[in-house]
Design a protein around this motif. Structure first.
Motif, PDB file in Angstrom:
ATOM      1  N   MET A  65       6.887   4.183  -2.536  1.00 51.75           N
ATOM      2  CA  MET A  65       7.648   4.737  -1.414  1.00 51.75           C
ATOM      3  C   MET A  65       7.129   4.196  -0.089  1.00 51.75           C
ATOM      4  O   MET A  65       7.914   3.952   0.840  1.00 51.75           O
ATOM      5  CB  MET A  65       7.579   6.265  -1.436  1.00 51.75           C
ATOM      6  N   PHE A  66       5.822   3.977   0.021  1.00 51.77           N
ATOM      7  CA  PHE A  66       5.265   3.396   1.238  1.00 51.77           C
ATOM      8  C   PHE A  66       5.759   1.967   1.433  1.00 51.77           C
ATOM      9  O   PHE A  66       6.212   1.590   2.523  1.00 51.77           O
ATOM     10  CB  PHE A  66       3.739   3.419   1.178  1.00 51.77           C
ATOM     11  N   GLN A  67       5.686   1.165   0.377  1.00 51.25           N
ATOM     12  CA  GLN A  67       6.098  -0.230   0.498  1.00 51.25           C
ATOM     13  C   GLN A  67       7.599  -0.366   0.764  1.00 51.25           C
ATOM     14  O   GLN A  67       8.045  -1.357   1.334  1.00 51.25           O
ATOM     15  CB  GLN A  67       5.707  -0.994  -0.767  1.00 51.25           C
ATOM     16  N   SER A  68       8.371   0.642   0.359  1.00 49.54           N
ATOM     17  CA  SER A  68       9.816   0.617   0.589  1.00 49.54           C
ATOM     18  C   SER A  68      10.194   1.158   1.955  1.00 49.54           C
ATOM     19  O   SER A  68      11.360   1.079   2.341  1.00 49.54           O
ATOM     20  CB  SER A  68      10.534   1.443  -0.490  1.00 49.54           C
ATOM     21  N   GLY A  69       9.232   1.744   2.675  1.00 49.18           N
ATOM     22  CA  GLY A  69       9.514   2.249   4.017  1.00 49.18           C
ATOM     23  C   GLY A  69       9.845   3.723   4.081  1.00 49.18           C
ATOM     24  O   GLY A  69      10.282   4.211   5.132  1.00 49.18           O
ATOM     25  N   TYR A  70       9.618   4.465   2.993  1.00 51.26           N
ATOM     26  CA  TYR A  70       9.967   5.889   2.973  1.00 51.26           C
ATOM     27  C   TYR A  70       8.777   6.795   3.255  1.00 51.26           C
ATOM     28  O   TYR A  70       8.952   7.998   3.454  1.00 51.26           O
ATOM     29  CB  TYR A  70      10.606   6.252   1.625  1.00 51.26           C
ATOM     30  N   LEU A  71       7.596   6.252   3.299  1.00 48.12           N
ATOM     31  CA  LEU A  71       6.403   6.974   3.719  1.00 48.12           C
ATOM     32  C   LEU A  71       5.624   6.077   4.667  1.00 48.12           C
ATOM     33  O   LEU A  71       5.725   4.850   4.598  1.00 48.12           O
ATOM     34  CB  LEU A  71       5.526   7.353   2.514  1.00 48.12           C
ATOM     35  N   THR A  72       4.836   6.702   5.530  1.00 49.40           N
ATOM     36  CA  THR A  72       4.014   5.934   6.456  1.00 49.40           C
ATOM     37  C   THR A  72       2.647   6.590   6.589  1.00 49.40           C
ATOM     38  O   THR A  72       2.453   7.739   6.200  1.00 49.40           O
ATOM     39  CB  THR A  72       4.684   5.809   7.834  1.00 49.40           C
ATOM     40  N   ILE A  73       1.687   5.859   7.135  1.00 50.48           N
ATOM     41  CA  ILE A  73       0.321   6.357   7.284  1.00 50.48           C
ATOM     42  C   ILE A  73       0.274   7.440   8.354  1.00 50.48           C
ATOM     43  O   ILE A  73       0.875   7.303   9.434  1.00 50.48           O
ATOM     44  CB  ILE A  73      -0.629   5.199   7.641  1.00 50.48           C
ATOM     45  N   ASP A  74      -0.440   8.517   8.050  1.00 52.40           N
ATOM     46  CA  ASP A  74      -0.643   9.593   9.006  1.00 52.40           C
ATOM     47  C   ASP A  74      -2.070   9.526   9.558  1.00 52.40           C
ATOM     48  O   ASP A  74      -2.295   9.114  10.688  1.00 52.40           O
ATOM     49  CB  ASP A  74      -0.361  10.941   8.337  1.00 52.40           C
TER      50      ASP A  74
END
Length: 601
Positions: free
Chosen positions: A374-383
């Motif tokens: 999901m991160f690599q797809s752009g649906y999660l990001t670093i907090d």
């Protein structure tokens, strides 16, 4: 980028049109809406970098590749108001460029992909006027060699680089730019083609690595969705440095709010003020809406990392003035939906999710978690790190890290659409192979059964096959048994008879018994002959079930079976010549059994 009345940039003609869908740096600069990323470009050229960058789709990767190409071309005046022109001593030397966009290559089959790579390289040779010279030297080599390798795209690439570095007017090093390197395999549904295409791409990157080692490459810049296909290599293209989460390059793509969008005099800020006037709102209100909807992406772990806006959604909002989910609606997240697994149900999306940097960019495909996908797809990001780093403590890719939805667009899209799609995918995915195997055996569709089996073997990571202890019949036998057991077919292995052991027996299919004889490095006919010579079917006749014997030969080079053959027998042990006659036999016996049941009722 600010444009004033005194700038040298007046030499360029500006369209004033939002550069939506444009990935040419010249087109974007001439639109007047370019966000300057040339500081990163200058660093890469100065360091003669060999790097990989991952960003979500429509985030500006291709635009940056175009930027590098124009700088390599020495197109200095195009960048009149940019950092690289005004604040560095960059020398603007010209370098020949090999640029490939793998998303545009034909990749339906491995042969298509090889040919498409070679054609792209040939177009580069034609562009620089050296195609005839390369062909002439290759023809001369063919006369003195019978090796087929002289016709490969790898050999052509070597010849191309060797000729490019001798071009008059250019520096004796080549810039290699590869966009969407993983497109030929990352969404490929056929596992056999996927593995073959992946190897072809690795072979190409390995040649570039070799040429770089010979000091013939000035810059190698690769983009894609995921880095696993070269990170898990012990050799090959393992020279690439992954800058995806490097703090130095955290804003290499995307728009910063203060520095880019709200710069006084910039076309972005002018457009924001125009929208505010149209909507009868103040500019700060418009920006607050944009911030909640489209900002929030962080691509590095330090707490001072500046979040960036999604460029696609930002441009579309500035065009329409409507807070739609533009990025999500611009394409299906295939990379994510095709790789959803059961761990998805263990994720609590109502709060920040704990992970590590390593898990977000795992070097092995089979270890990449749902959170990483999901991160690599752009649906999660670093907090942020959780717990926070202590004073004097250094960051690490294994320290606990929180990730979250970057903004309202992604959160709303996930809740309204993607969540249901992922749920349905994960529920049906586990049943597909299982149902295919069972249905094929019930229907006596041996070709369909073997096709599903081939896909199952192809899904096993290639490095398992490289171990010497796995290059034998026992390894393939155990894997096949595991597949059949997973499909709830209740296989029995090494079933003893008075003349030997039957490799695998399946007796759980109504009306049919299946016997499997396996070979490795031989052929399927040898397997069938063994079942006939040892009369394996004898203990299964007169059980009121017909019999199918399948011989399979496995091949270590293919890492799969390469040959299979089958024989059909009725319940009394008489051979039946073909599948149609066998199905008729089953139908007649079932009908006879039904009549007997009614007679005794």
């Amino acid at each position: 980028m600010q444009i004033d009345n005194n700038t040298k940039r007046q030499k360029l003609e500006y369209t004033g049109i939002l550069p939506i869908g444009k990935s040419s740096i010249e087109a974007v600069i001439k639109s007047g809406y370019y966000v300057d990323k040339t500081k990163h470009a200058e660093t890469l050229f100065k360091e003669e970098a060999t790097v990989f960058l991952s960003r979500p789709r429509r985030f500006g990767k291709s635009l940056f590749v175009s930027t590098l190409e124009e700088i390599a071309n020495g197109n200095k005046e195009l960048f009149q108001d940019c950092y690289i022109y005004n604040k560095t001593n960059y020398d603007w030397k010209k370098y020949p460029v090999i640029r490939l966009d793998f998303s545009r290559l034909v990749n339906e089959t491995p042969e298509n992909l090889k040919e498409s790579i070679q054609r792209s390289l040939q177009r580069t040779a034609i562009k620089y006027g050296i195609e005839a010279k390369i062909l002439a030297s290759r023809e001369a080599l063919k006369k003195n060699s019978s090796k087929k390798e002289n016709d490969s795209f790898q050999e052509y690439c070597i010849d191309l680089v060797d000729n490019l570095i001798t071009l008059e007017g250019y520096e004796p090093k080549v810039v290699v730019l590869v966009d969407e390197y993983d497109a030929p395999f990352i969404n490929q549904p056929n596992p056999v083609i996927k593995e073959d295409n992946l190897i072809i791409v690795r072979n190409f990157l390995t040649i570039i690595k070799s040429l770089s080692g010979d000091n013939k490459i000035k810059l190698e810049f690769i983009t894609g969705v995921s880095a696993y296909s070269f990170k898990e290599c012990q050799s090959g293209p393992n020279n690439l440095k992954d800058i995806t989460l490097s703090p130095r390059y955290s804003n290499i793509a995307g728009y910063r709010e203060k520095e880019d969008l709200l710069q006084e005099g910039s076309p972005y800020y002018k457009r924001i003020k125009e929208l505010a006037e149209e909507k009868e709102l103040d500019p700060e209100t418009i920006v607050s809406y944009m911030r909640s909807k489209y900002n929030g992406y962080k691509f590095a772990t330090p707490k001072n990392t500046v979040a960036v806006y999604n460029p696609w959604s930002t441009l579309r909002f500035l065009e329409e003035g409507i807070l739609n989910n533009y990025w999500y609606n611009s394409g299906t997240p295939t990379f994510l939906t095709k790789r959803v697994d059961d761990s998805y149900f263990d994720i609590d999306f109502s709060q920040s999710i704990i992970t590590t940097e390593y898990k977000l960019t795992s070097p092995k495909e089979n270890e990449l978690s749902m959170v990483g996908k999901m991160f690599q797809s752009g649906y999660l990001t670093i907090d942020k790190y959780e717990p926070p780093l202590n004073q004097g403590e250094l960051p690490s890719d294994t320290k606990p890290l929180l990730v979250k939805f970057p903004n309202d667009e992604v959160r709303e899209s996930f809740k309204d659409s993607l969540y249901e799609e992922l749920n349905e995918t994960v529920k049906s995915k586990g049943k597909t192979s299982e149902d295919n195997l069972i249905n094929a055996l019930v229907a006596v569709d041996i070709d369909g059964f073997m096709s599903t089996l081939e896909s199952s073997f192809s899904s096993i990571p290639y490095f398992f096959f490289l171990q010497e202890q796995n290059k034998n019949e026992a390894f393939y036998h155990s894997v096949l048994h595991a597949f059949l057991r997973g499909a709830k077919l209740n296989p029995e292995s090494e079933k003893c008879s008075n003349l030997g052991r039957i490799d695998i027996v399946i007796n759980s299919i109504p009306n049919i018994t299946y016997l499997f004889e396996l070979k490795h490095g031989q052929d399927a006919h040898t397997a069938i002959e063994q079942t006939q010579n040892t009369k394996y079917i004898q203990q299964y006749i007169r059980q009121n079930k017909d019999i199918v014997v399948i011989g399979i030969n496995f091949d270590s080079d293919k890492r799969n079976f390469n040959d299979y053959e089958c024989k059909y027998y009725d319940s009394k042990g008489n051979e039946i010549l073909d599948r149609d006659a066998f199905l008729d036999c089953i139908t007649k016996r079932k009908n006879g059994s039904n009549r007997n049941t009614r007679r005794h009722a």
